[in-house]
Design a protein around this motif. Structure first.
Motif, mmCIF file in Angstrom:
data_model
loop_
_atom_site.group_PDB
_atom_site.id
_atom_site.type_symbol
_atom_site.label_atom_id
_atom_site.label_comp_id
_atom_site.label_asym_id
_atom_site.label_seq_id
_atom_site.Cartn_x
_atom_site.Cartn_y
_atom_site.Cartn_z
ATOM 1 N N MET A 1 0.838 -1.198 0.000
ATOM 2 C CA MET A 1 0.000 0.000 0.000
ATOM 3 C C MET A 1 0.877 1.255 0.000
ATOM 4 O O MET A 1 1.838 1.375 0.733
ATOM 5 C CB MET A 1 -0.891 -0.010 1.240
ATOM 6 N N ARG A 2 0.494 2.182 -0.825
ATOM 7 C CA ARG A 2 1.303 3.378 -0.966
ATOM 8 C C ARG A 2 0.723 4.546 -0.207
ATOM 9 O O ARG A 2 -0.450 4.839 -0.270
ATOM 10 C CB ARG A 2 1.426 3.750 -2.441
ATOM 11 N N GLU A 3 1.626 5.223 0.470
ATOM 12 C CA GLU A 3 1.241 6.456 1.141
ATOM 13 C C GLU A 3 1.750 7.629 0.320
ATOM 14 O O GLU A 3 2.859 7.602 -0.183
ATOM 15 C CB GLU A 3 1.897 6.518 2.518
ATOM 16 N N TRP A 4 0.963 8.654 0.222
ATOM 17 C CA TRP A 4 1.386 9.818 -0.533
ATOM 18 C C TRP A 4 1.643 10.986 0.396
ATOM 19 O O TRP A 4 0.988 11.145 1.419
ATOM 20 C CB TRP A 4 0.315 10.204 -1.551
ATOM 21 N N PHE A 5 2.602 11.771 0.008
ATOM 22 C CA PHE A 5 2.858 12.976 0.797
ATOM 23 C C PHE A 5 3.171 14.120 -0.150
ATOM 24 O O PHE A 5 3.440 13.917 -1.338
ATOM 25 C CB PHE A 5 4.003 12.759 1.777
ATOM 26 N N TRP A 6 3.152 15.288 0.373
ATOM 27 C CA TRP A 6 3.419 16.477 -0.422
ATOM 28 C C TRP A 6 4.829 16.981 -0.178
ATOM 29 O O TRP A 6 5.364 16.839 0.908
ATOM 30 C CB TRP A 6 2.420 17.582 -0.063
ATOM 31 N N LEU A 7 5.386 17.586 -1.205
ATOM 32 C CA LEU A 7 6.670 18.256 -1.050
ATOM 33 C C LEU A 7 6.406 19.755 -1.052
ATOM 34 O O LEU A 7 5.940 20.311 -2.041
ATOM 35 C CB LEU A 7 7.607 17.871 -2.193
ATOM 36 N N GLU A 8 6.680 20.345 0.088
ATOM 37 C CA GLU A 8 6.360 21.757 0.268
ATOM 38 C C GLU A 8 7.594 22.639 0.109
ATOM 39 O O GLU A 8 8.640 22.354 0.683
ATOM 40 C CB GLU A 8 5.768 21.934 1.672
ATOM 41 N N CYS A 9 7.439 23.682 -0.646
ATOM 42 C CA CYS A 9 8.554 24.603 -0.881
ATOM 43 C C CYS A 9 8.951 25.316 0.409
ATOM 44 O O CYS A 9 8.102 25.761 1.172
ATOM 45 C CB CYS A 9 8.151 25.633 -1.934
ATOM 46 N N ARG A 18 3.830 15.916 -5.489
ATOM 47 C CA ARG A 18 3.296 14.816 -4.690
ATOM 48 C C ARG A 18 4.136 13.587 -5.018
ATOM 49 O O ARG A 18 4.426 13.321 -6.170
ATOM 50 C CB ARG A 18 1.832 14.569 -5.037
ATOM 51 N N ALA A 19 4.501 12.850 -4.009
ATOM 52 C CA ALA A 19 5.365 11.697 -4.246
ATOM 53 C C ALA A 19 4.949 10.535 -3.356
ATOM 54 O O ALA A 19 4.428 10.736 -2.255
ATOM 55 C CB ALA A 19 6.813 12.084 -3.970
ATOM 56 N N MET A 25 10.674 1.321 5.529
ATOM 57 C CA MET A 25 12.042 1.823 5.616
ATOM 58 C C MET A 25 12.214 2.755 6.806
ATOM 59 O O MET A 25 13.255 3.386 6.967
ATOM 60 C CB MET A 25 12.405 2.579 4.329
ATOM 61 N N GLY A 26 11.200 2.856 7.617
ATOM 62 C CA GLY A 26 11.257 3.778 8.740
ATOM 63 C C GLY A 26 10.835 5.165 8.316
ATOM 64 O O GLY A 26 10.657 5.443 7.128
ATOM 65 N N ALA A 27 10.667 6.031 9.277
ATOM 66 C CA ALA A 27 10.221 7.386 8.963
ATOM 67 C C ALA A 27 11.419 8.256 8.627
ATOM 68 O O ALA A 27 12.100 8.772 9.491
ATOM 69 C CB ALA A 27 9.456 7.973 10.144
ATOM 70 N N VAL A 28 11.660 8.392 7.340
ATOM 71 C CA VAL A 28 12.779 9.222 6.893
ATOM 72 C C VAL A 28 12.246 10.528 6.325
ATOM 73 O O VAL A 28 11.431 10.525 5.410
ATOM 74 C CB VAL A 28 13.615 8.488 5.816
ATOM 75 N N LYS A 29 12.702 11.602 6.871
ATOM 76 C CA LYS A 29 12.284 12.913 6.379
ATOM 77 C C LYS A 29 12.969 13.209 5.057
ATOM 78 O O LYS A 29 14.189 13.166 4.952
ATOM 79 C CB LYS A 29 12.630 13.993 7.405
ATOM 80 N N LEU A 30 12.161 13.530 4.102
ATOM 81 C CA LEU A 30 12.713 13.799 2.789
ATOM 82 C C LEU A 30 12.930 15.288 2.575
ATOM 83 O O LEU A 30 12.120 16.108 2.971
ATOM 84 C CB LEU A 30 11.777 13.277 1.706
ATOM 85 N N GLU A 47 9.147 17.220 3.018
ATOM 86 C CA GLU A 47 8.012 16.313 3.077
ATOM 87 C C GLU A 47 6.934 16.873 3.997
ATOM 88 O O GLU A 47 7.219 17.332 5.094
ATOM 89 C CB GLU A 47 8.482 14.961 3.608
ATOM 90 N N LYS A 48 5.709 16.846 3.501
ATOM 91 C CA LYS A 48 4.609 17.364 4.304
ATOM 92 C C LYS A 48 3.428 16.424 4.162
ATOM 93 O O LYS A 48 2.952 16.168 3.059
ATOM 94 C CB LYS A 48 4.217 18.763 3.805
ATOM 95 N N LYS A 49 2.954 15.943 5.280
ATOM 96 C CA LYS A 49 1.804 15.045 5.215
ATOM 97 C C LYS A 49 0.513 15.816 5.022
ATOM 98 O O LYS A 49 0.426 16.990 5.323
ATOM 99 C CB LYS A 49 1.726 14.223 6.505
#
Ligand SMILES: [Zn+2]
Length: 50
Positions: A1-9, A18-19, A25-30, A47-49
């Motif tokens: 299952m894929r989770e989506w998150f936003w990339l905020e400027c 959106r990626a 893989m653990g919670a890695v901040k992108l 990364e922004k949820k």
């Protein structure tokens, strides 16, 4: 299952991309360097949820 998150400027706080997030893989901040149309330059996107 894929989770989506936003990339905020970082500059204008606009959500440009959106990626899919990898699970297991653990919670890695992108942090990615992407082009922002509002800033008209490459800025760091965090990364922004939802
Ligand atoms: Zn921006």
């Amino acid at each position: 299952m894929r989770e989506w998150f936003w990339l905020e400027c970082e500059g204008c706080k606009r959500r440009n991309y959106r990626a899919p997030r990898r699970t297991g893989m653990g919670a890695v901040k992108l942090e990615m360097s992407k082009f922002c149309s509002r800033c008209r330059r490459h800025t760091a996107h965090h990364e922004k949820k939802k």
